[in-house]
Design a protein around this motif. Structure first.
Motif, PDB file in Angstrom:
ATOM      1  N   ASN A  29      36.593  -4.234 -19.144  1.00 34.31           N
ATOM      2  CA  ASN A  29      36.200  -3.719 -17.848  1.00 34.31           C
ATOM      3  C   ASN A  29      34.712  -3.240 -18.172  1.00 34.31           C
ATOM      4  O   ASN A  29      34.093  -3.209 -17.024  1.00 34.31           O
ATOM      5  N   ASP A  30      34.792  -2.489 -19.317  1.00 32.91           N
ATOM      6  CA  ASP A  30      33.418  -1.666 -19.478  1.00 32.91           C
ATOM      7  C   ASP A  30      32.173  -2.761 -19.639  1.00 32.91           C
ATOM      8  O   ASP A  30      31.223  -2.356 -19.251  1.00 32.91           O
ATOM      9  N   ILE A  31      32.573  -4.023 -20.326  1.00 33.00           N
ATOM     10  CA  ILE A  31      31.386  -4.737 -20.434  1.00 33.00           C
ATOM     11  C   ILE A  31      31.114  -5.377 -19.137  1.00 33.00           C
ATOM     12  O   ILE A  31      29.729  -5.743 -18.918  1.00 33.00           O
ATOM     13  N   ARG A  36      27.135  -5.819 -14.942  1.00 37.39           N
ATOM     14  CA  ARG A  36      26.788  -5.709 -13.431  1.00 37.39           C
ATOM     15  C   ARG A  36      25.657  -4.728 -13.267  1.00 37.39           C
ATOM     16  O   ARG A  36      24.705  -5.056 -12.430  1.00 37.39           O
ATOM     17  N   ALA A  37      25.565  -3.508 -14.093  1.00 39.45           N
ATOM     18  CA  ALA A  37      24.738  -2.579 -14.009  1.00 39.45           C
ATOM     19  C   ALA A  37      23.408  -3.279 -14.428  1.00 39.45           C
ATOM     20  O   ALA A  37      22.304  -2.942 -13.576  1.00 39.45           O
ATOM     21  N   HIS A  48      29.581 -12.555  -8.072  1.00 38.19           N
ATOM     22  CA  HIS A  48      31.029 -12.777  -8.699  1.00 38.19           C
ATOM     23  C   HIS A  48      30.967 -12.483 -10.264  1.00 38.19           C
ATOM     24  O   HIS A  48      29.955 -12.678 -10.684  1.00 38.19           O
ATOM     25  N   SER A  49      31.959 -11.870 -10.634  1.00 39.89           N
ATOM     26  CA  SER A  49      32.069 -11.753 -12.145  1.00 39.89           C
ATOM     27  C   SER A  49      33.522 -12.200 -12.694  1.00 39.89           C
ATOM     28  O   SER A  49      34.489 -11.990 -11.819  1.00 39.89           O
ATOM     29  N   ILE A  71      24.400 -13.780 -15.875  1.00 33.15           N
ATOM     30  CA  ILE A  71      24.278 -13.091 -17.187  1.00 33.15           C
ATOM     31  C   ILE A  71      25.725 -13.278 -17.880  1.00 33.15           C
ATOM     32  O   ILE A  71      26.852 -13.117 -17.291  1.00 33.15           O
ATOM     33  N   SER A  72      25.786 -13.854 -18.939  1.00 31.25           N
ATOM     34  CA  SER A  72      26.821 -13.956 -19.903  1.00 31.25           C
ATOM     35  C   SER A  72      26.926 -13.339 -21.198  1.00 31.25           C
ATOM     36  O   SER A  72      26.075 -12.980 -21.710  1.00 31.25           O
TER      37      SER A  72
END
Length: 132
Positions: A29-31, A36-37, A48-49, A71-72
């Motif tokens: 969740n933090d990553i 996203r930020a 989507h993520s 971004i991955s």
């Protein structure tokens, strides 16, 4: 080019982060929130993520799908290592996403590869590497 058309030329950043505190590399969740930020900081539009944790104290893999590409990230907390892939086209600024991600992960060192993508698609443009 018509108004609102999306240019295919873009920038692809491949970042290897070394010496990252393992605690920063285990919470999916933090990553997810971090990437996203980063996307928002770059001016990209999030579609989507999806992130997956391999278990307690284990690594995370995930992707943020963007209108501008993606971004991955893949993490290995047992090695203090993370590999991030930031590809954005159009007006998005992937370097800003990279700077935010690096600022939060605080690696002891990093190696970043910069790849210019799709430049030859633009008529009359001769592809050449873009500066970092």
């Amino acid at each position: 080019m018509t108004a609102g058309a999306h240019r295919p030329a873009g920038t692809h950043l491949l970042a290897d982060f070394y010496g990252v505190d393992p605690a920063r590399l285990v919470a999916a969740n933090d990553i997810d929130a971090l990437l996203r930020a980063g996307a928002l900081a770059a001016g990209a539009r999030i579609l989507h993520s999806h992130f997956h944790s391999f278990g307690e104290s284990q690594g995370v893999t995930g992707v943020v799908l963007l209108a501008e590409s993606h971004i991955s990230i893949h993490t290995w907390p047992e090695y203090g290592f993370a590999a991030a892939d930031i590809f954005m086209c159009g007006d998005a600024q992937p370097r800003l996403a990279l700077e935010l991600i690096e600022r939060v992960l605080k690696p002891a060192s990093s190696i970043v590869q910069h790849i210019a993508r799709g430049r030859a698609v633009i008529p009359g443009h001769i592809p050449e590497p873009a500066p970092l």
